[in-house]
Design a protein around this motif. Structure first.
Motif, PDB file in Angstrom:
ATOM      1  N   LEU A   1     -12.793  22.166  78.959  1.00 25.63           N
ATOM      2  CA  LEU A   1     -13.266  22.128  80.275  1.00 25.63           C
ATOM      3  C   LEU A   1     -12.473  21.021  81.002  1.00 25.63           C
ATOM      4  N   LEU A   2     -12.411  19.779  80.605  1.00 22.30           N
ATOM      5  CA  LEU A   2     -11.566  18.886  81.267  1.00 22.30           C
ATOM      6  C   LEU A   2     -10.209  18.995  81.137  1.00 22.30           C
ATOM      7  N   ILE A   3      -9.589  19.372  80.067  1.00 23.11           N
ATOM      8  CA  ILE A   3      -8.150  19.882  80.285  1.00 23.11           C
ATOM      9  C   ILE A   3      -7.842  20.851  81.147  1.00 23.11           C
ATOM     10  N   SER A   4      -8.569  22.001  80.991  1.00 21.78           N
ATOM     11  CA  SER A   4      -8.333  23.238  81.859  1.00 21.78           C
ATOM     12  C   SER A   4      -8.671  22.893  83.277  1.00 21.78           C
ATOM     13  N   ARG A   5      -9.476  21.995  83.657  1.00 23.42           N
ATOM     14  CA  ARG A   5      -9.637  21.676  85.061  1.00 23.42           C
ATOM     15  C   ARG A   5      -8.445  21.188  85.499  1.00 23.42           C
ATOM     16  N   LEU A   6      -7.934  19.976  84.710  1.00 21.57           N
ATOM     17  CA  LEU A   6      -6.730  19.551  85.079  1.00 21.57           C
ATOM     18  C   LEU A   6      -5.486  20.247  85.022  1.00 21.57           C
ATOM     19  N   MET A   7      -5.473  21.202  84.201  1.00 18.58           N
ATOM     20  CA  MET A   7      -4.240  22.120  84.209  1.00 18.58           C
ATOM     21  C   MET A   7      -4.352  23.052  85.272  1.00 18.58           C
ATOM     22  N   SER A   8      -5.549  23.575  85.531  1.00 10.66           N
ATOM     23  CA  SER A   8      -5.740  24.335  86.639  1.00 10.66           C
ATOM     24  C   SER A   8      -5.511  23.699  87.966  1.00 10.66           C
ATOM     25  N   LYS A   9      -5.792  22.594  88.202  1.00  8.68           N
ATOM     26  CA  LYS A   9      -5.613  21.795  89.312  1.00  8.68           C
ATOM     27  C   LYS A   9      -3.648  21.692  89.684  1.00  8.68           C
ATOM     28  N   ASP A  10      -3.183  21.351  88.543  1.00 11.85           N
ATOM     29  CA  ASP A  10      -1.790  21.126  88.705  1.00 11.85           C
ATOM     30  C   ASP A  10      -1.082  22.701  89.069  1.00 11.85           C
ATOM     31  N   LEU A  11      -1.579  23.552  88.228  1.00 14.29           N
ATOM     32  CA  LEU A  11      -1.020  25.003  88.417  1.00 14.29           C
ATOM     33  C   LEU A  11      -1.162  25.272  90.003  1.00 14.29           C
ATOM     34  N   LYS A  12      -2.420  25.035  90.333  1.00 17.65           N
ATOM     35  CA  LYS A  12      -2.821  25.396  91.740  1.00 17.65           C
ATOM     36  C   LYS A  12      -1.788  24.628  92.737  1.00 17.65           C
ATOM     37  N   GLU A  13      -1.371  23.290  92.504  1.00 17.14           N
ATOM     38  CA  GLU A  13      -0.538  22.533  93.178  1.00 17.14           C
ATOM     39  C   GLU A  13       0.680  23.114  93.116  1.00 17.14           C
ATOM     40  N   THR A  14       1.202  23.526  91.911  1.00 21.80           N
ATOM     41  CA  THR A  14       2.332  23.948  91.597  1.00 21.80           C
ATOM     42  C   THR A  14       2.721  25.366  92.685  1.00 21.80           C
ATOM     43  N   ALA A  15       1.654  26.139  92.593  1.00 16.50           N
ATOM     44  CA  ALA A  15       1.759  27.399  93.433  1.00 16.50           C
ATOM     45  C   ALA A  15       1.701  26.966  94.709  1.00 16.50           C
ATOM     46  N   ILE A  16       1.313  25.908  95.418  1.00 18.09           N
ATOM     47  CA  ILE A  16       1.188  25.638  96.625  1.00 18.09           C
ATOM     48  C   ILE A  16       2.529  25.004  96.870  1.00 18.09           C
TER      49      ILE A  16
END
Length: 459
Positions: A177-192
């Motif tokens: 959950l911790l890693i996926s949260r960090l990855m999801s955050k980074d992927l969302k920022e990359t999409a932005i």
């Protein structure tokens, strides 16, 4: 499936498989060593029981109550019953383990696992050098694995393994959950980031804890930089096009006004001059397609042979009305015939821009002088005026795109000298400038008489 769910499933499966394999291996090894240990203990215990029973039969001094109490102390798992007989086969004592019965009663699962085949009775003859004294029967579980202690141990091992699996899965789930949260955050920022690039916004590159995401962001940042450079290049090209069309249009306008006022005769020479300006505008418009199809259209070369003095006279003829209207003299101070082989259009752009600058910053009554001399394979062309001059602070920036000196606000778009510098570089030459405030400015053009780039396209 989302990255969060996928990562969670993967980590849980890895944790489950790892702990399961570890539990099987550990259980197998522990079970083997534990069984060996029980067998060794049993063999040692049998020897103690036989020594004690032989001593009792030989001495015959111990009471029945004491014998029972002593024998009960030897009812240790896997032994749950002991019977002692004398040499005549008379039963002296028969003791059994209450723990054995209670264990079966307390745990129905153990009771169901028990059967007559699980028990075995060993007979031992008690004898020494003095003869045979009796026998002892020991009833035990058929194997150490079937003993109550062994079964309780296995159950404890199994329950602890299950606890370990649950703990490992809980920890894995938390990490996932911790890693996926960090990855999801980074992927969302990359999409932005990608969305901002698409919108034309200026973006900032930031590294991610995931190297692949960092690589994607780096590529996006490089793409953004290239797009902005391409956009800037196209803007410069458009500005150059607008700037360059002003001169021939101005010449056409002033000469048509002169013809209308009767100052200029509409003869064949004048018609040729106007046609030449139209051709210049036509050449500029042709460059528009490059803004769509290529990034380096301004670098394309069209090489042709022409006579320098004739070209300069044509240019000065076109600007003569503009200069005379302001009260300026324009002088061609050289008459030598020099045949050049280069891009005539780009060289003409250089002359027009420098002469327009001289016209713009020279007051009425002033003059502009053009001279040239050949030195080997190079031609040096001087364009000097006695205008307002350029401040030293501005002198080092005058060839920068869109730069205008502090005393030139509103006087131009700052692109003319940038074009001059760029065209001279393409022609394989250079341009230098010297100036003093109030004393005028002199530009010196130095370029090869014959353009010697093998990649040039001849026309």
């Amino acid at each position: 499936m989302s990255i969060k769910r996928m990562l969670l499933i993967i980590l849980l499966l890895v944790a489950l498989i790892s702990v399961g394999i570890n539990a099987v291996i550990l259980g197998s090894l522990t079970d083997r060593f534990f069984s060996n240990y029980l067998n060794e203990v049993y063999d040692s215990h049998i020897e103690q029981i036989m020594d004690y029973a032989l001593k009792v039969l030989k001495e015959k001094t111990i009471t029945k109550e004491q014998l029972k109490a002593d024998m009960e102390t030897h009812l240790v798992d896997p032994i749950f019953r002991i019977r002692l007989f004398d040499s005549e086969g008379k039963l002296l004592e028969d003791v059994s383990s209450d723990m054995h019965m209670r264990g079966m009663m307390m745990d129905g699962r153990l009771a169901r696992m028990r059967s007559n085949g699980d028990e075995v009775t060993d007979q031992f003859i008690l004898e020494d050098d003095g003869g045979t004294w009796g026998s002892i029967y020991i009833t035990r579980y058929s194997a150490a694995d079937n003993s109550l202690v062994a079964r309780l141990f296995k159950m404890s091992l199994l329950s602890n393994s299950l606890r370990a699996v649950m703990i490992a899965m809980a920890i894995s789930a938390s990490i996932a959950l911790l890693i996926s949260r960090l990855m999801s955050k980074d992927l969302k920022e990359t999409a932005i980031l990608a969305s901002d690039i698409q919108s034309g916004k200026q973006v900032k590159f930031e590294r991610s804890i995931v190297s692949e995401i960092t690589s994607i962001r780096s590529s996006l940042h490089d793409l953004s930089t290239k797009l902005r450079l391409k956009q800037k290049g196209r803007k410069e090209l458009t500005d150059k096009l607008i700037h360059e069309t002003r001169t021939p249009l101005t010449i056409i306008k002033t000469h048509l006004e002169g013809i209308e006022d009767g100052v200029i005769a509409a003869d064949q020479v004048e018609i040729e001059l106007l046609k030449n300006q139209v051709e210049i505008i036509t050449s500029l418009i042709k460059g528009l397609s490059g803004m769509i199809e290529a990034d380096a259209l301004q670098n394309e070369m069209s090489i042709e042979e022409f006579e320098l003095n004739k070209l300069l006279k044509q240019i000065l003829s076109g600007l003569s009305t503009q200069f005379s209207n302001k009260g300026l003299k324009i002088i061609l101070d050289s008459e030598d015939k020099v045949i050049m082989r280069t891009d005539k259009f780009k060289l003409s752009q250089v002359f027009y821009n420098l002469l327009n600058n001289a016209w713009k910053y020279t007051d009425a009554g002033g003059h502009v002088t053009i001279s040239y001399n050949r030195s080997g394979d190079f031609i040096n062309i001087n364009i000097a005026d006695n205008g307002s001059g350029i401040d030293n602070d501005d002198l080092k920036h005058i060839f920068d795109a869109y730069y205008r000196g502090k005393d030139q606000a509103g006087s131009g778009d700052g692109i003319g000298l940038y074009i001059v510098k760029g065209n001279m570089t393409l022609l394989g030459g250079d341009v230098t400038v010297s100036s003093a405030v109030g004393d005028g400015t002199e530009f010196v053009l130095s370029l090869p008489v014959t353009y010697n780039n093998g990649e040039a396209e001849e026309v």
